[in-house]
Design a protein around this motif. Sequence first.
Motif, PDB file in Angstrom:
ATOM      1  N   ASN A  26       0.822  -1.209   0.000  1.00 29.32           N
ATOM      2  CA  ASN A  26       0.000   0.000   0.000  1.00 29.32           C
ATOM      3  C   ASN A  26       0.860   1.265   0.000  1.00 29.32           C
ATOM      4  N   LYS A  27       1.947   1.201   0.763  1.00 28.64           N
ATOM      5  CA  LYS A  27       2.858   2.347   0.793  1.00 28.64           C
ATOM      6  C   LYS A  27       3.452   2.609  -0.581  1.00 28.64           C
ATOM      7  N   LEU A  28       3.842   1.521  -1.233  1.00 29.33           N
ATOM      8  CA  LEU A  28       4.445   1.653  -2.559  1.00 29.33           C
ATOM      9  C   LEU A  28       3.448   2.242  -3.565  1.00 29.33           C
ATOM     10  N   LYS A  29       2.193   1.753  -3.540  1.00 27.70           N
ATOM     11  CA  LYS A  29       1.182   2.279  -4.454  1.00 27.70           C
ATOM     12  C   LYS A  29       0.902   3.747  -4.189  1.00 27.70           C
ATOM     13  N   PHE A  33       1.590   6.987  -6.668  1.00 30.26           N
ATOM     14  CA  PHE A  33       0.526   7.926  -7.012  1.00 30.26           C
ATOM     15  C   PHE A  33       0.947   9.370  -6.702  1.00 30.26           C
ATOM     16  N   LYS A  34       1.603   9.571  -5.555  1.00 28.09           N
ATOM     17  CA  LYS A  34       2.060  10.916  -5.186  1.00 28.09           C
ATOM     18  C   LYS A  34       3.097  11.429  -6.174  1.00 28.09           C
ATOM     19  N   GLN A  35       4.041  10.542  -6.544  1.00 33.54           N
ATOM     20  CA  GLN A  35       5.072  10.953  -7.501  1.00 33.54           C
ATOM     21  C   GLN A  35       4.443  11.361  -8.831  1.00 33.54           C
ATOM     22  N   GLN A  36       3.454  10.568  -9.299  1.00 29.11           N
ATOM     23  CA  GLN A  36       2.807  10.895 -10.566  1.00 29.11           C
ATOM     24  C   GLN A  36       2.074  12.239 -10.487  1.00 29.11           C
ATOM     25  N   SER A  37       1.374  12.461  -9.378  1.00 26.23           N
ATOM     26  CA  SER A  37       0.607  13.714  -9.248  1.00 26.23           C
ATOM     27  C   SER A  37       1.533  14.927  -9.176  1.00 26.23           C
ATOM     28  N   THR A  38       2.641  14.830  -8.407  1.00 22.87           N
ATOM     29  CA  THR A  38       3.589  15.958  -8.322  1.00 22.87           C
ATOM     30  C   THR A  38       4.256  16.214  -9.667  1.00 22.87           C
ATOM     31  N   ILE A 150      -7.193   3.486  -4.117  1.00 21.33           N
ATOM     32  CA  ILE A 150      -5.952   3.498  -3.330  1.00 21.33           C
ATOM     33  C   ILE A 150      -6.127   2.479  -2.216  1.00 21.33           C
ATOM     34  N   HIS A 151      -5.224   1.513  -2.140  1.00 19.00           N
ATOM     35  CA  HIS A 151      -5.316   0.444  -1.152  1.00 19.00           C
ATOM     36  C   HIS A 151      -4.785   0.923   0.190  1.00 19.00           C
ATOM     37  N   LEU A 152      -5.600   0.782   1.229  1.00 23.57           N
ATOM     38  CA  LEU A 152      -5.218   1.156   2.595  1.00 23.57           C
ATOM     39  C   LEU A 152      -5.007  -0.103   3.423  1.00 23.57           C
ATOM     40  N   LEU A 153      -4.573   0.102   4.648  1.00 23.30           N
ATOM     41  CA  LEU A 153      -4.352  -1.044   5.534  1.00 23.30           C
ATOM     42  C   LEU A 153      -5.684  -1.734   5.858  1.00 23.30           C
ATOM     43  N   PRO A 154      -5.722  -3.038   5.855  1.00 24.98           N
ATOM     44  CA  PRO A 154      -6.994  -3.733   6.136  1.00 24.98           C
ATOM     45  C   PRO A 154      -7.363  -3.694   7.613  1.00 24.98           C
TER      46      PRO A 154
END
Length: 799
Positions: A26-29, A33-38, A150-154
């Motif tokens: 989840n952290k990696l995804k 996503f943050k890198q792509q948006s910035t 966006i996958h979060l912790l279960p």
Amino acid sequence: MKARRNKKQVPSFRKLLKTSKVKLENKLKNKQFKQQSTLKKYRKEQRKLRQAVKDAVSKKPVLLEDPKEKRPGKRVEREEEEEEEALPLDMMDEDDLQLMKDLGQRASFLTRDISSSEPVHVKKRKHESVIDKYEKIPRTLQIAPEKELIHLLPIKDKSGIIPQTREKPVIDSNQDEEDQEEMEPEEETIEKPIKELTLEEHLIERKKKLQERKMHIAALASAILSDPESNIKKLKELRSMLMEQDPDVAVTVRKLVIVSLMELFKDITPSYKIRPLTEAEKSTKIRKETQKLREFEEGLVSQYKFYLENLEQMIKDWKQRKLKKSNVVSLKAYKGLAEVAVKSLCELLVALPHFNFHNNIIVLIVPLMNDMSKLISEMCCEAVKKLFKQDKLGQASLGVIKVISGYVKGRNYEVRPEMLKTFLCLRIKEIEVKKDTEDINKPKKFMTFKEKRKTLSRMQRKWKKAEEKLERELREAEASESTEKKLKLHTETLNIVFVTYFRILKKAQRSPLLPAVLEGLAKFAHLINVEFFDDLLVVLHSLIESGDLSYQESLHCVQTAFHILSGQGDVLNIDPMKFYTHLYKTLFKLHAGATNEGVETVLQCLDVMLTKRRKQVSQQRALAFIKRLCTLALHVLPNSSIGILATNRILMHTFPKTDLLLDNESQGSGVFLPELDEPEYCNAQNTALWELHALRRHYHPIVQKFAVHLIAGAPSEGSEALKPELSRRSAAELFEAYSMAAMTFNPPVESSNSKRKDKVLQGDSFLNEELNQLIKRHCSQVAAQLPLDFTKCLEKSLR
């Protein structure tokens, strides 16, 4: 309290093991996503600044008359020149960069887009974004963008682990296109027109494509065959070619893939059924070799299942005849694909009766046995016959018989007779008939430990244990358990067969299935339970008396009745005189003009009725049948005459007193009545076998030999005795051996080499001179339309 709080914050190693994998993913995804948006934000800012620089530096303003009409070539050249003149933003000073930002904010009237309907001096709001402006513009196409998560912790609950997700914010598709335009040079791609091919070029192109697909199929298949366990994933790649989308080669490629996969599954499938693993087996630690084998088995079963589903879908498409949206395969090609799919299913039905999903294949094949298409129906029936013939244990045969019986009942007995004729290929010779024998010969049971302790001493228990161990080993060696299982399966199979037969006899006596039923009863009658004998004989006799049966069907009724009486029915005190009378009366219905189909059945009936029941047959009955058979031999085909004379030979050996038919003296009172239908009262003892003298001059050499042999009294030794190749064969075998089905003499007639050579007259020497002149005159005349008055024409020709 602080110490406790710190302890709780430190995660244990077990907790880290459980959550680390999910957390890291989840952290990696989220990081990506943050890198792509910035990156997109940075590109957007750069694009704005570059646009401002272009607007400020450009000297020529945009014309107001026609702002939209731009020549594409010039526009591309101008933009390329401006991009070369403009410096990269990274190489500028901070003061220049600030100046350009200010210039970009103070856009003049000349740089404004005239197509926008907004006023010129509108005050810009502080927090108004570009996306909000874009949202106000009306859309031409309303296409809902795909929602990314966006996958979060279960979260862990009593019911289990609940995965948590959040919708990803929607980014405008136009921005993505603009970003792609920034990364790539702005060039307008001009689509090349598709070149139209001639028919010859099209065929060459198709052949080339087909060859490429064939090579790909061959490469995948050879890789799977060389090492199935390592290359099991290539089965999926090969199966994906069943969805070939190129319309030129789609049908051919799909057929090739179907056949290739069928042969692959026949080769790589193990000789046992693969069962799903239990939860305990999945959780246990195993070796690498075992894990590899499990993965291979799971992959094989799943791909085999998908392959069967694809074949089923092809058959359904052909049945429904609905054109698919892709329009890759035409409606005409559906039948060809379905035929190949059915053929593959038939091959798998016969080759893999032990493997998974065999019952599913049976359920698919059985309805196709009654299909309207004769080719598919025959293909399925032949496959089922082949399965019955090679099935030694009986498990697969039982499954097929159950489905066929249910299908026949469900269709209200309106099916093809070929479906029931497949029952004749069942390999059933013995079943569990009597329960009394099971009670008497019960399988030996071993003593329990408590029984041994009560009755036996310590030494005796030791010896008993050794004996029981030896008996178990002997039982395994003799395979007695498999024999018991085989008998049970055969008994259950035959019960279903007889239930089907009896239903048709009771409810559908005028059905076209009746001949197949009677033929099946004739074969398995010796295995019918004694309780049904009386009722069955009554039904068979009523069928014969009704007159609705054909001659072949009535013969099957007679054959069935005597098979019943020759088996377990020999203990019953039943005199089947009605069946003897029926056969004696209908023997003359066999003739040379027929296809001789009934002769073989008649020969089998005579063997069961007279030879095997010799003790129950009177001399008068035997004499009457021998006399009528000799008369019948005069007007049938040679192979039928040979079979009938061979039967007479056996009857003369079985009943020695019938040699009085070779004497012309009468025995007792009365005159022979050949037209009487009762064999007991026709006075056959007062006649002679004069037909044998006519048969002695028969054109067929084997018929002559049999006639001479019978006139001499059918001796087993001497000059009049038959050769071993004739005497050792049964009547039915001789009938088949000298068959005239090929429309040739059997044995072939020897050519006569006469030394005398007659003069062959040629040409006009056959005709009279006056007749020759008349023919020449008529041939030389031109054909003209004359009235159909033959007398006038004849007078003119004579003049």
